[in-house]
Design a protein around this motif. Structure first.
Motif, short mmCIF file in Angstrom:
data_model
loop_
_atom_site.label_atom_id
_atom_site.label_comp_id
_atom_site.label_asym_id
_atom_site.label_seq_id
_atom_site.Cartn_x
_atom_site.Cartn_y
_atom_site.Cartn_z
N ARG A 1 99.74 90.96 -83.87
CA ARG A 1 98.76 91.74 -84.77
C ARG A 1 98.45 90.61 -85.93
O ARG A 1 97.42 90.55 -86.41
N ALA A 2 99.53 89.93 -86.39
CA ALA A 2 99.61 89.16 -87.54
C ALA A 2 98.69 87.99 -87.21
O ALA A 2 98.08 87.61 -88.07
N HIS A 3 98.60 87.35 -85.83
CA HIS A 3 97.85 86.30 -85.48
C HIS A 3 96.51 87.01 -84.59
O HIS A 3 95.81 86.14 -84.20
N ASP A 4 96.30 88.11 -84.80
CA ASP A 4 94.80 88.84 -84.33
C ASP A 4 94.73 88.11 -82.90
O ASP A 4 93.81 87.75 -82.67
N ILE A 5 95.63 88.48 -81.88
CA ILE A 5 95.65 87.97 -80.59
C ILE A 5 95.93 89.27 -79.76
O ILE A 5 97.06 89.86 -79.90
N PRO A 6 95.37 89.33 -78.45
CA PRO A 6 95.90 90.53 -77.37
C PRO A 6 97.25 90.30 -76.91
O PRO A 6 97.59 89.10 -76.42
N PHE A 7 98.20 91.35 -76.73
CA PHE A 7 99.15 91.57 -76.24
C PHE A 7 99.20 92.18 -75.04
O PHE A 7 99.02 93.20 -75.10
N PHE A 8 99.60 91.54 -74.15
CA PHE A 8 99.71 92.26 -72.63
C PHE A 8 101.14 92.21 -72.38
O PHE A 8 101.95 91.35 -72.40
N LEU A 9 101.49 93.47 -72.10
CA LEU A 9 103.02 93.54 -71.75
C LEU A 9 103.09 94.10 -70.09
O LEU A 9 102.48 94.95 -69.89
N GLU A 10 103.85 93.43 -69.45
CA GLU A 10 104.09 93.35 -68.04
C GLU A 10 105.48 94.11 -68.13
O GLU A 10 106.48 93.50 -68.48
N THR A 11 105.73 95.52 -67.47
CA THR A 11 106.85 95.91 -67.03
C THR A 11 107.21 95.93 -65.69
O THR A 11 106.44 96.50 -64.87
N VAL A 12 108.37 95.71 -65.44
CA VAL A 12 108.89 95.68 -64.03
C VAL A 12 110.16 96.46 -63.89
O VAL A 12 111.19 96.00 -64.80
N GLY A 13 110.12 97.46 -63.23
CA GLY A 13 111.22 98.24 -62.87
C GLY A 13 112.39 97.84 -62.27
O GLY A 13 112.25 96.72 -61.60
N TYR A 14 113.64 98.48 -62.56
CA TYR A 14 114.72 98.18 -61.65
C TYR A 14 115.67 99.45 -61.35
O TYR A 14 115.42 100.31 -62.11
N ALA A 15 116.54 99.25 -60.52
CA ALA A 15 117.38 100.33 -60.37
C ALA A 15 118.67 100.05 -61.07
O ALA A 15 119.35 99.08 -61.17
N VAL A 16 119.01 101.45 -61.61
CA VAL A 16 120.34 101.62 -62.47
C VAL A 16 121.09 102.66 -61.61
O VAL A 16 122.26 102.98 -62.25
N HIS A 17 120.83 103.20 -60.49
CA HIS A 17 121.49 104.25 -59.79
C HIS A 17 122.21 103.87 -58.93
O HIS A 17 122.91 104.43 -58.06
N GLY A 18 122.34 102.34 -58.73
CA GLY A 18 123.33 101.85 -57.57
C GLY A 18 122.33 101.59 -55.99
O GLY A 18 122.90 100.96 -55.17
N GLU A 19 121.10 102.18 -56.08
CA GLU A 19 120.47 101.90 -54.92
C GLU A 19 119.98 100.32 -54.67
O GLU A 19 119.71 99.83 -55.92
N ASP A 20 119.83 100.30 -53.54
CA ASP A 20 118.88 98.89 -53.25
C ASP A 20 117.64 98.95 -53.73
O ASP A 20 116.81 99.97 -53.47
#
Length: 337
Positions: free
Chosen positions: A156-175
């Motif tokens: 925001r301070a530098h007035d430039i677009p922010f692309f956020l890439e989210t990649v999920g992962y397992a936390v319940h022990g499954e593959d």
């Protein structure tokens, strides 16, 4: 609901989009994983940095002729950024990978870079990769939320677009390649989109996984026999994830093959989601890794000009179903021209 874009953010988004307001970008910011793959194919312990730079230059030079932008990293990708055929540039701001010794796949930023410096290096947009699941322990997700807020404020301070890439992962022990995780994935993707679509984070474009694993969708060409969802259920998962945010969002190829990614985009189109493009990496150039490692730069360039171009044109064809992001930011299409 639409978000009013500031002039710098609007200019940045325009520069990485095609004339329809669709983001048809190629991704070439792989670092650690690419280095390992190249070394493995060449049968050596390690590849020099110069090989990564050359690989990225070749991919950028050829594929940006058929893309609206390229995503690169400032560690090995800056020489390539000079060869992008006048197309838009996204630069990655995070370190590659994560510390496997620590819980929660916590992220880290590149040491000698800042949004100011990335912008000075020519970035039109800033990209961050975050491993995220809504099912992670609260203290870990709290750290991640604060981290994203800081980056959002910096953009925001530098007035430039922010692309956020989210990649999920397992936390319940499954593959993560299992049918069990595939069944949980829609909730991981939807929950991530819902969270980071909140205004407090300052994200302009969500770069998301598709909410299903194609090989577990019955009735698709990618189906391998074990079912997590019917075709109708898969389509519904696309719709539910898409409706969880008002932000522009684009799909990532997540390392699948070109035919699987194309079928994925066909499914997204069939579901009627208003996705706004792709950032597609390995689905266009992955099969060229062995060519470069074993036959050298010239052979790889020839491969890119034939197979690589064919792959990206397949993606562009599938992107006819993508929607412009103008509507989501309250812009009229004619105001864009």
């Amino acid at each position: 609901m639409s978000t009013k874009l500031t002039p710098g953010k609007l200019a940045g988004l325009k520069s990485v989009s095609n004339e329809r307001g669709v983001i048809a970008a190629a991704a070439m910011d792989q670092r650690g994983s690419l280095k390992k793959s190249l070394a493995k194919e060449k049968g050596v312990a390690e590849m020099p940095d110069s090989a990564l730079e050359e690989f990225k230059i070749l991919v950028t030079e050829v594929l940006t002729k058929h893309a609206s932008a390229i995503l690169l990293d400032p560690e090995y990708g800056l020489p390539a950024s000079k060869r992008r055929n006048g197309k838009g540039l996204l630069l990655a701001y995070e370190k590659t990978g994560y510390d496997a010794a620590l819980p929660g796949r916590l992220p880290d930023l590149l040491d000698v870079w800042s949004v100011r410096r990335l912008k000075e290096a020519g970035a039109d947009c800033i990209k961050i990769l975050l491993y995220y699941t809504p099912f992670e322990k609260s203290p870990i997700n709290d750290l991640k939320h604060a981290w994203v807020e800081r980056i959002g404020d910096e953009c925001r301070a530098h007035d430039i677009p922010f692309f956020l890439e989210t990649v999920g992962y397992a936390v319940h022990g499954e593959d993560e390649k299992s049918v069990e995780y595939a069944k949980r994935k829609p909730d991981v993707v939807t929950g991530s989109m819902e969270e980071f679509g909140k205004e407090r984070y300052g994200v302009d474009v969500l770069k998301v996984e598709v909410p299903i694993q194609m090989e577990f969708v019955a009735g698709t060409r990618a189906f391998k026999g074990e079912q997590a969802y019917t075709r109708a259920e898969a389509l519904e998962h696309f719709r539910i994830a898409a409706s969880s945010t008002h932000k522009p969002f684009i799909y990532l190829s997540a390392g699948v093959s070109n035919p699987v990614f194309i079928e994925t985009l066909e499914l997204a189109a069939e579901s009627g989601t208003t996705f706004n493009g792709v950032l597609c990496g390995r689905a266009t150039w992955k099969d060229g890794i062995a060519v470069y490692a074993k036959q050298g730069a010239k052979a790889f360039e020839d491969w890119l000009n034939t197979e690589g171009v064919k792959n990206i044109e397949n993606v562009n064809q599938a992107l006819k179903a993508a929607h412009s992001w103008y509507d989501k930011v309250g812009l009229k299409a004619e105001a864009f021209v």
